[in-house]
Design a protein around this motif. Structure first.
Motif, PDB file in Angstrom:
ATOM      1  N   CYS A  64       0.764  -0.872  -0.110  1.00  0.00           N
ATOM      2  CA  CYS A  64       0.055   0.036   0.326  1.00  0.00           C
ATOM      3  C   CYS A  64       0.854   0.962  -0.116  1.00  0.00           C
ATOM      4  O   CYS A  64       0.391   2.188  -1.004  1.00  0.00           O
ATOM      5  N   ILE A  65       1.908   0.997   0.602  1.00  0.00           N
ATOM      6  CA  ILE A  65       2.094   2.334   1.051  1.00  0.00           C
ATOM      7  C   ILE A  65       3.914   2.574  -0.499  1.00  0.00           C
ATOM      8  O   ILE A  65       3.670   3.746   0.013  1.00  0.00           O
ATOM      9  N   VAL A  66       4.329   1.941  -0.513  1.00  0.00           N
ATOM     10  CA  VAL A  66       5.082   1.978  -1.702  1.00  0.00           C
ATOM     11  C   VAL A  66       5.380   3.134  -2.614  1.00  0.00           C
ATOM     12  O   VAL A  66       5.737   4.141  -2.964  1.00  0.00           O
ATOM     13  N   PRO A  67       4.403   2.808  -3.143  1.00  0.00           N
ATOM     14  CA  PRO A  67       3.563   2.696  -5.091  1.00  0.00           C
ATOM     15  C   PRO A  67       3.047   4.456  -4.921  1.00  0.00           C
ATOM     16  O   PRO A  67       3.168   5.437  -5.295  1.00  0.00           O
ATOM     17  N   LEU A  68       2.190   5.091  -3.545  1.00  0.00           N
ATOM     18  CA  LEU A  68       1.915   6.141  -2.979  1.00  0.00           C
ATOM     19  C   LEU A  68       3.604   7.112  -2.658  1.00  0.00           C
ATOM     20  O   LEU A  68       3.158   8.203  -3.081  1.00  0.00           O
ATOM     21  N   THR A  69       3.988   5.851  -2.237  1.00  0.00           N
ATOM     22  CA  THR A  69       5.522   7.255  -2.090  1.00  0.00           C
ATOM     23  C   THR A  69       6.018   7.400  -3.602  1.00  0.00           C
ATOM     24  O   THR A  69       6.376   8.689  -3.758  1.00  0.00           O
ATOM     25  N   VAL A  70       6.583   7.294  -3.636  1.00  0.00           N
ATOM     26  CA  VAL A  70       6.628   7.027  -4.994  1.00  0.00           C
ATOM     27  C   VAL A  70       7.072   7.842  -6.548  1.00  0.00           C
ATOM     28  O   VAL A  70       7.188   9.083  -7.043  1.00  0.00           O
ATOM     29  N   LEU A  71       4.338   7.526  -5.863  1.00  0.00           N
ATOM     30  CA  LEU A  71       4.086   9.090  -7.033  1.00  0.00           C
ATOM     31  C   LEU A  71       4.064  10.135  -6.486  1.00  0.00           C
ATOM     32  O   LEU A  71       3.998  11.312  -7.012  1.00  0.00           O
ATOM     33  N   PHE A  72       4.391  10.416  -5.015  1.00  0.00           N
ATOM     34  CA  PHE A  72       4.173  11.646  -4.851  1.00  0.00           C
ATOM     35  C   PHE A  72       5.552  12.288  -3.650  1.00  0.00           C
ATOM     36  O   PHE A  72       5.278  13.605  -4.086  1.00  0.00           O
ATOM     37  N   ALA A  73       6.334  11.946  -4.211  1.00  0.00           N
ATOM     38  CA  ALA A  73       7.622  12.572  -3.407  1.00  0.00           C
ATOM     39  C   ALA A  73       7.502  13.859  -4.943  1.00  0.00           C
ATOM     40  O   ALA A  73       8.071  14.340  -4.362  1.00  0.00           O
ATOM     41  N   PRO A  74       7.708  13.210  -5.822  1.00  0.00           N
ATOM     42  CA  PRO A  74       7.678  14.231  -6.981  1.00  0.00           C
ATOM     43  C   PRO A  74       7.063  15.545  -6.379  1.00  0.00           C
ATOM     44  O   PRO A  74       7.137  17.041  -6.897  1.00  0.00           O
ATOM     45  N   LEU A  75       5.424  15.645  -6.458  1.00  0.00           N
ATOM     46  CA  LEU A  75       4.470  16.025  -6.192  1.00  0.00           C
ATOM     47  C   LEU A  75       5.264  17.175  -5.010  1.00  0.00           C
ATOM     48  O   LEU A  75       4.909  18.095  -4.931  1.00  0.00           O
ATOM     49  N   GLY A  76       5.154  16.816  -3.899  1.00  0.00           N
ATOM     50  CA  GLY A  76       5.907  17.140  -2.861  1.00  0.00           C
ATOM     51  C   GLY A  76       7.468  18.039  -3.034  1.00  0.00           C
ATOM     52  O   GLY A  76       7.717  19.755  -2.677  1.00  0.00           O
ATOM     53  N   ALA A  77       7.713  17.387  -4.227  1.00  0.00           N
ATOM     54  CA  ALA A  77       9.544  18.489  -4.483  1.00  0.00           C
ATOM     55  C   ALA A  77       8.700  19.831  -5.627  1.00  0.00           C
ATOM     56  O   ALA A  77       9.152  21.074  -5.341  1.00  0.00           O
ATOM     57  N   ALA A  78       7.383  19.454  -6.243  1.00  0.00           N
ATOM     58  CA  ALA A  78       6.943  20.682  -7.425  1.00  0.00           C
ATOM     59  C   ALA A  78       6.092  21.506  -5.858  1.00  0.00           C
ATOM     60  O   ALA A  78       6.453  23.053  -6.262  1.00  0.00           O
ATOM     61  N   LEU A  79       5.782  20.917  -4.737  1.00  0.00           N
ATOM     62  CA  LEU A  79       5.313  21.666  -3.473  1.00  0.00           C
ATOM     63  C   LEU A  79       6.293  23.036  -3.283  1.00  0.00           C
ATOM     64  O   LEU A  79       6.290  24.073  -2.866  1.00  0.00           O
ATOM     65  N   ALA A  80       7.224  22.254  -3.337  1.00  0.00           N
ATOM     66  CA  ALA A  80       8.955  22.359  -2.806  1.00  0.00           C
ATOM     67  C   ALA A  80       8.607  24.127  -3.414  1.00  0.00           C
ATOM     68  O   ALA A  80       9.176  25.168  -2.340  1.00  0.00           O
ATOM     69  N   ALA A  81       8.947  24.344  -4.572  1.00  0.00           N
ATOM     70  CA  ALA A  81       9.008  25.422  -4.944  1.00  0.00           C
ATOM     71  C   ALA A  81       8.048  26.532  -4.923  1.00  0.00           C
ATOM     72  O   ALA A  81       8.399  27.537  -4.846  1.00  0.00           O
ATOM     73  N   LYS A  82       6.583  26.383  -4.788  1.00  0.00           N
ATOM     74  CA  LYS A  82       5.566  27.518  -5.065  1.00  0.00           C
ATOM     75  C   LYS A  82       5.485  27.490  -3.065  1.00  0.00           C
ATOM     76  O   LYS A  82       4.504  28.665  -3.092  1.00  0.00           O
ATOM     77  N   LEU A  83       5.470  26.501  -1.741  1.00  0.00           N
ATOM     78  CA  LEU A  83       5.064  26.975  -0.891  1.00  0.00           C
ATOM     79  C   LEU A  83       6.618  27.153   0.446  1.00  0.00           C
ATOM     80  O   LEU A  83       7.502  26.868  -0.414  1.00  0.00           O
ATOM     81  N   ASP A  84       6.428  28.121   1.530  1.00  0.00           N
ATOM     82  CA  ASP A  84       6.814  28.323   2.429  1.00  0.00           C
ATOM     83  C   ASP A  84       8.025  26.717   2.663  1.00  0.00           C
ATOM     84  O   ASP A  84       7.161  26.796   4.063  1.00  0.00           O
ATOM     85  N   ALA A  85       8.908  26.268   2.315  1.00  0.00           N
ATOM     86  CA  ALA A  85       8.779  24.800   2.999  1.00  0.00           C
ATOM     87  C   ALA A  85      10.177  24.968   4.049  1.00  0.00           C
ATOM     88  O   ALA A  85       9.492  24.051   4.966  1.00  0.00           O
ATOM     89  N   ALA A  86      10.852  26.967   4.563  1.00  0.00           N
ATOM     90  CA  ALA A  86      10.754  26.623   5.157  1.00  0.00           C
ATOM     91  C   ALA A  86      10.595  26.723   6.593  1.00  0.00           C
ATOM     92  O   ALA A  86       9.924  25.631   7.759  1.00  0.00           O
ATOM     93  N   MET A  87       9.077  27.039   6.449  1.00  0.00           N
ATOM     94  CA  MET A  87       7.996  27.022   7.736  1.00  0.00           C
ATOM     95  C   MET A  87       7.699  25.839   7.933  1.00  0.00           C
ATOM     96  O   MET A  87       7.021  25.483   9.145  1.00  0.00           O
ATOM     97  N   LEU A  88       7.228  25.163   6.572  1.00  0.00           N
ATOM     98  CA  LEU A  88       6.452  23.732   6.591  1.00  0.00           C
ATOM     99  C   LEU A  88       7.862  22.803   7.822  1.00  0.00           C
ATOM    100  O   LEU A  88       6.467  22.412   8.676  1.00  0.00           O
ATOM    101  N   LYS A  89       8.436  22.668   7.420  1.00  0.00           N
ATOM    102  CA  LYS A  89       9.463  21.302   7.865  1.00  0.00           C
ATOM    103  C   LYS A  89      10.197  22.380   9.339  1.00  0.00           C
ATOM    104  O   LYS A  89       9.639  22.139  10.119  1.00  0.00           O
ATOM    105  N   LYS A  90       9.909  23.086  10.253  1.00  0.00           N
ATOM    106  CA  LYS A  90       9.545  23.894  11.091  1.00  0.00           C
ATOM    107  C   LYS A  90       7.937  23.123  11.598  1.00  0.00           C
ATOM    108  O   LYS A  90       7.379  23.250  12.675  1.00  0.00           O
ATOM    109  N   VAL A  91       7.135  24.338  11.543  1.00  0.00           N
ATOM    110  CA  VAL A  91       6.236  22.696  11.710  1.00  0.00           C
ATOM    111  C   VAL A  91       5.446  21.411  11.742  1.00  0.00           C
ATOM    112  O   VAL A  91       5.361  20.628  12.980  1.00  0.00           O
TER     113      VAL A  91
END
Length: 272
Positions: A227-254
Protein backbone atom coordinates in the motif's frame (compact mmCIF):
# COMPACT_ATOMS: atom_id res chain seq x y z
CA UNK A 1 -10.38 -8.99 -2.08
CA UNK A 2 -12.59 -10.13 0.77
CA UNK A 3 -9.91 -9.16 3.28
CA UNK A 4 -9.62 -5.70 1.70
CA UNK A 5 -13.39 -5.25 1.88
CA UNK A 6 -13.39 -6.23 5.57
CA UNK A 7 -10.41 -4.04 6.39
CA UNK A 8 -11.03 -1.06 4.12
CA UNK A 9 -10.23 1.48 6.84
CA UNK A 10 -6.83 -0.13 7.44
CA UNK A 11 -5.99 -0.23 3.73
CA UNK A 12 -7.00 3.40 3.26
CA UNK A 13 -4.91 4.37 6.30
CA UNK A 14 -1.88 2.59 4.84
CA UNK A 15 -2.41 4.28 1.48
CA UNK A 16 -2.67 7.63 3.27
CA UNK A 17 0.62 6.87 5.02
CA UNK A 18 2.29 6.41 1.64
CA UNK A 19 0.86 9.67 0.30
CA UNK A 20 1.91 11.60 3.41
CA UNK A 21 5.42 10.11 3.49
CA UNK A 22 5.95 10.76 -0.23
CA UNK A 23 4.80 14.37 -0.03
CA UNK A 24 7.02 15.10 2.97
CA UNK A 25 10.01 13.39 1.37
CA UNK A 26 9.71 15.59 -1.70
CA UNK A 27 8.62 18.75 0.07
CA UNK A 28 11.02 18.79 3.00
CA UNK A 29 13.69 16.24 2.15
CA UNK A 30 12.60 14.22 5.18
CA UNK A 31 13.24 10.49 5.07
CA UNK A 32 10.09 8.37 4.84
CA UNK A 33 10.97 6.21 7.83
CA UNK A 34 10.70 9.08 10.29
CA UNK A 35 7.06 9.43 9.15
CA UNK A 36 6.13 5.81 8.42
CA UNK A 37 7.31 4.27 11.71
CA UNK A 38 5.18 6.35 14.11
CA UNK A 39 2.12 6.23 11.82
CA UNK A 40 2.30 2.42 11.58
CA UNK A 41 3.07 2.17 15.30
CA UNK A 42 -0.17 3.89 16.28
CA UNK A 43 -2.18 2.40 13.41
CA UNK A 44 -1.30 -1.19 14.30
CA UNK A 45 -2.22 -0.56 17.93
CA UNK A 46 -5.60 0.74 16.77
CA UNK A 47 -6.05 -2.66 15.11
CA UNK A 48 -5.56 -4.39 18.46
CA UNK A 49 -1.85 -5.16 18.13
CA UNK A 50 0.26 -4.84 21.29
CA UNK A 51 2.61 -1.88 21.53
CA UNK A 52 5.72 -4.10 21.48
CA UNK A 53 4.64 -5.96 18.34
CA UNK A 54 3.42 -2.76 16.68
CA UNK A 55 6.86 -1.16 17.05
CA UNK A 56 8.80 -4.15 15.75
CA UNK A 57 6.51 -4.62 12.74
CA UNK A 58 6.47 -0.87 12.04
CA UNK A 59 10.28 -0.81 12.10
CA UNK A 60 10.66 -3.77 9.74
CA UNK A 61 7.93 -2.60 7.36
CA UNK A 62 9.41 0.88 7.20
CA UNK A 63 12.82 -0.55 6.28
CA UNK A 64 11.20 -2.59 3.50
CA UNK A 65 9.50 0.49 2.04
CA UNK A 66 12.80 2.39 1.99
CA UNK A 67 14.40 -0.09 -0.45
CA UNK A 68 12.51 0.90 -3.64
CA UNK A 69 12.21 4.57 -2.71
CA UNK A 70 15.96 4.83 -2.07
CA UNK A 71 16.71 3.28 -5.48
CA UNK A 72 14.56 5.95 -7.13
CA UNK A 73 16.21 8.67 -5.05
CA UNK A 74 19.74 7.43 -5.84
CA UNK A 75 19.04 7.60 -9.57
CA UNK A 76 17.80 11.17 -9.29
CA UNK A 77 20.77 12.35 -7.20
CA UNK A 78 23.34 10.42 -9.26
CA UNK A 79 22.12 12.14 -12.43
CA UNK A 80 23.11 15.43 -10.78
CA UNK A 81 26.46 14.11 -9.56
CA UNK A 82 25.48 14.34 -5.91
CA UNK A 83 26.35 10.80 -4.76
CA UNK A 84 29.84 10.44 -3.24
CA UNK A 85 30.75 6.89 -4.23
CA UNK A 86 34.24 7.19 -2.75
CA UNK A 87 32.74 7.86 0.68
CA UNK A 88 30.22 5.05 0.21
CA UNK A 89 33.02 2.63 -0.65
CA UNK A 90 34.84 3.56 2.56
CA UNK A 91 31.70 3.38 4.70
CA UNK A 92 29.66 0.53 3.19
CA UNK A 93 31.24 -2.41 5.04
CA UNK A 94 30.95 -0.71 8.41
CA UNK A 95 27.38 0.43 7.77
CA UNK A 96 26.58 -3.20 6.93
CA UNK A 97 28.13 -4.42 10.18
CA UNK A 98 25.95 -1.98 12.11
CA UNK A 99 22.86 -2.98 10.13
CA UNK A 100 23.32 -6.70 10.71
CA UNK A 101 23.93 -6.13 14.42
CA UNK A 102 20.85 -3.91 14.63
CA UNK A 103 18.68 -6.41 12.74
CA UNK A 104 19.66 -9.21 15.09
CA UNK A 105 18.89 -6.99 18.09
CA UNK A 106 15.44 -6.14 16.67
CA UNK A 107 14.55 -9.85 16.53
CA UNK A 108 15.52 -10.31 20.18
CA UNK A 109 14.80 -7.07 22.03
CA UNK A 110 11.63 -5.90 23.73
CA UNK A 111 9.82 -3.55 21.34
CA UNK A 112 9.42 -1.08 24.19
CA UNK A 113 13.14 -0.26 24.03
CA UNK A 114 12.87 0.36 20.29
CA UNK A 115 10.01 2.75 20.95
CA UNK A 116 12.12 4.68 23.44
CA UNK A 117 15.05 4.83 21.02
CA UNK A 118 12.85 6.03 18.17
CA UNK A 119 11.26 8.64 20.42
CA UNK A 120 14.70 9.98 21.36
CA UNK A 121 15.99 10.04 17.77
CA UNK A 122 12.78 11.64 16.46
CA UNK A 123 12.81 14.33 19.13
CA UNK A 124 16.49 15.16 18.60
CA UNK A 125 16.02 15.23 14.81
CA UNK A 126 13.07 17.59 15.20
CA UNK A 127 15.03 19.88 17.51
CA UNK A 128 17.83 19.96 14.96
CA UNK A 129 15.29 21.05 12.32
CA UNK A 130 14.04 23.81 14.59
CA UNK A 131 17.18 25.22 16.19
CA UNK A 132 20.10 23.42 14.58
CA UNK A 133 22.99 25.64 13.52
CA UNK A 134 23.61 25.95 9.81
CA UNK A 135 27.35 26.35 10.30
CA UNK A 136 29.48 23.22 10.42
CA UNK A 137 30.72 22.10 13.84
CA UNK A 138 33.89 20.59 12.41
CA UNK A 139 36.13 21.59 9.51
CA UNK A 140 36.08 18.11 7.92
CA UNK A 141 35.22 14.47 8.48
CA UNK A 142 37.36 12.65 11.07
CA UNK A 143 40.08 10.14 10.15
CA UNK A 144 39.49 6.54 9.08
CA UNK A 145 38.78 5.19 12.56
CA UNK A 146 36.34 7.99 13.36
CA UNK A 147 34.52 7.53 10.06
CA UNK A 148 34.25 3.79 10.62
CA UNK A 149 32.69 4.38 14.04
CA UNK A 150 30.25 6.88 12.51
CA UNK A 151 29.30 4.50 9.68
CA UNK A 152 28.74 1.59 12.07
CA UNK A 153 26.63 3.75 14.39
CA UNK A 154 24.49 5.03 11.51
CA UNK A 155 23.85 1.46 10.33
CA UNK A 156 23.10 0.24 13.85
CA UNK A 157 20.69 2.94 15.00
CA UNK A 158 18.94 3.31 11.62
CA UNK A 159 18.16 -0.43 11.45
CA UNK A 160 16.99 -0.44 15.07
CA UNK A 161 14.31 2.20 14.49
CA UNK A 162 13.39 1.67 10.82
CA UNK A 163 14.81 4.82 9.25
CA UNK A 164 16.95 5.22 6.14
CA UNK A 165 20.12 7.19 5.65
CA UNK A 166 18.77 10.72 5.72
CA UNK A 167 17.81 11.22 9.35
CA UNK A 168 21.27 10.47 10.74
CA UNK A 169 23.59 10.70 7.73
CA UNK A 170 22.67 14.18 6.47
CA UNK A 171 23.18 16.05 9.78
CA UNK A 172 26.33 14.03 10.52
CA UNK A 173 27.91 14.97 7.20
CA UNK A 174 26.80 18.60 7.29
CA UNK A 175 28.15 18.96 10.83
CA UNK A 176 31.51 17.93 9.32
CA UNK A 177 31.48 20.70 6.70
CA UNK A 178 30.26 18.41 3.92
CA UNK A 179 28.30 20.06 1.06
CA UNK A 180 24.56 19.82 1.82
CA UNK A 181 23.49 18.64 -1.65
CA UNK A 182 26.16 15.93 -1.64
CA UNK A 183 25.11 14.91 1.86
CA UNK A 184 21.49 14.39 0.77
CA UNK A 185 22.46 12.43 -2.35
CA UNK A 186 24.95 10.24 -0.52
CA UNK A 187 22.46 9.65 2.29
CA UNK A 188 20.02 8.20 -0.25
CA UNK A 189 22.60 5.57 -1.15
CA UNK A 190 23.31 4.93 2.53
CA UNK A 191 19.58 4.31 2.91
CA UNK A 192 19.76 1.44 0.42
CA UNK A 193 22.77 -0.11 2.18
CA UNK A 194 20.78 0.05 5.43
CA UNK A 195 17.31 -0.95 4.30
CA UNK A 196 17.95 -3.88 1.94
CA UNK A 197 19.89 -6.20 4.27
CA UNK A 198 17.87 -5.13 7.30
CA UNK A 199 14.51 -5.73 5.62
CA UNK A 200 15.60 -9.12 4.25
CA UNK A 201 16.92 -10.19 7.65
CA UNK A 202 13.71 -9.17 9.42
CA UNK A 203 11.58 -10.80 6.73
CA UNK A 204 13.43 -14.13 6.79
CA UNK A 205 14.76 -14.40 10.34
CA UNK A 206 11.91 -12.80 12.27
CA UNK A 207 9.41 -15.03 14.05
CA UNK A 208 6.01 -13.50 13.29
CA UNK A 209 4.36 -12.45 16.59
CA UNK A 210 1.03 -14.10 17.33
CA UNK A 211 -0.74 -10.73 17.48
CA UNK A 212 0.90 -9.27 14.35
CA UNK A 213 -1.46 -7.55 11.89
CA UNK A 214 -2.71 -9.63 8.93
CA UNK A 215 -0.25 -9.99 6.06
CA UNK A 216 2.84 -10.00 8.28
CA UNK A 217 5.68 -12.33 7.31
CA UNK A 218 8.64 -12.42 9.62
CA UNK A 219 8.39 -8.90 10.98
CA UNK A 220 7.46 -7.22 7.66
CA UNK A 221 3.83 -6.38 6.98
CA UNK A 222 3.56 -7.00 3.25
CA UNK A 223 0.12 -5.38 2.97
CA UNK A 224 1.58 -2.19 4.42
CA UNK A 225 4.52 -2.45 2.03
CA UNK A 226 2.26 -2.90 -1.01
CA UNK A 227 0.00 0.00 0.00
CA UNK A 228 2.73 2.46 0.96
CA UNK A 229 5.48 2.08 -1.65
CA UNK A 230 3.64 3.03 -4.86
CA UNK A 231 2.12 6.11 -3.26
CA UNK A 232 5.45 7.22 -1.76
CA UNK A 233 7.17 6.97 -5.14
CA UNK A 234 4.24 8.69 -6.89
CA UNK A 235 3.85 11.62 -4.51
CA UNK A 236 7.51 12.45 -3.80
CA UNK A 237 7.87 14.37 -7.11
CA UNK A 238 4.65 16.24 -6.33
CA UNK A 239 6.08 17.22 -2.96
CA UNK A 240 9.23 18.48 -4.68
CA UNK A 241 7.10 20.55 -7.07
CA UNK A 242 5.14 22.03 -4.16
CA UNK A 243 8.38 22.95 -2.41
CA UNK A 244 9.06 25.49 -5.15
CA UNK A 245 5.70 27.18 -4.52
CA UNK A 246 5.33 27.00 -0.74
CA UNK A 247 7.36 28.21 2.22
CA UNK A 248 9.21 24.94 2.78
CA UNK A 249 11.21 26.38 5.67
CA UNK A 250 8.06 27.20 7.62
CA UNK A 251 6.50 23.84 6.78
CA UNK A 252 9.65 22.12 8.01
CA UNK A 253 9.31 23.90 11.35
CA UNK A 254 5.66 22.85 11.62
CA UNK A 255 6.63 19.27 10.84
CA UNK A 256 9.41 19.46 13.44
CA UNK A 257 6.90 20.51 16.11
CA UNK A 258 4.58 17.63 15.14
CA UNK A 259 7.55 15.25 15.21
CA UNK A 260 8.55 16.43 18.69
CA UNK A 261 5.01 15.83 19.94
CA UNK A 262 4.99 12.39 18.29
CA UNK A 263 8.38 11.46 19.71
CA UNK A 264 7.43 12.58 23.21
CA UNK A 265 4.12 10.73 23.00
CA UNK A 266 5.96 7.52 22.11
CA UNK A 267 8.39 8.07 24.98
CA UNK A 268 5.55 8.61 27.43
CA UNK A 269 3.68 5.52 26.23
CA UNK A 270 6.84 3.42 26.49
CA UNK A 271 7.51 4.72 30.00
CA UNK A 272 4.04 4.00 31.35
Amino acid sequence: MEWVANNLTTVLSLIGTGVFAGLLAGLLGVGGGIVIVPVLYFLFQALGVSADTAMVVATATSLATIVPTSVSSIRAHHSKGNVDFALLKAWAFFILIGVLAGSVIVTRIDGNYLTILFGVIATLSALNMLIGKKDALFSSLPGKIGQRVIATAIGLFSSLVGIGGGTLTVPTLTFCNYPAHRAVGTAAAVGLIISLPAALTLLVAGNTPTDAPPGTYGFVNLIGFICIVPLTVLFAPLGAALAAKLDAAMLKKVFAVVLIITGLRMLVQAAL
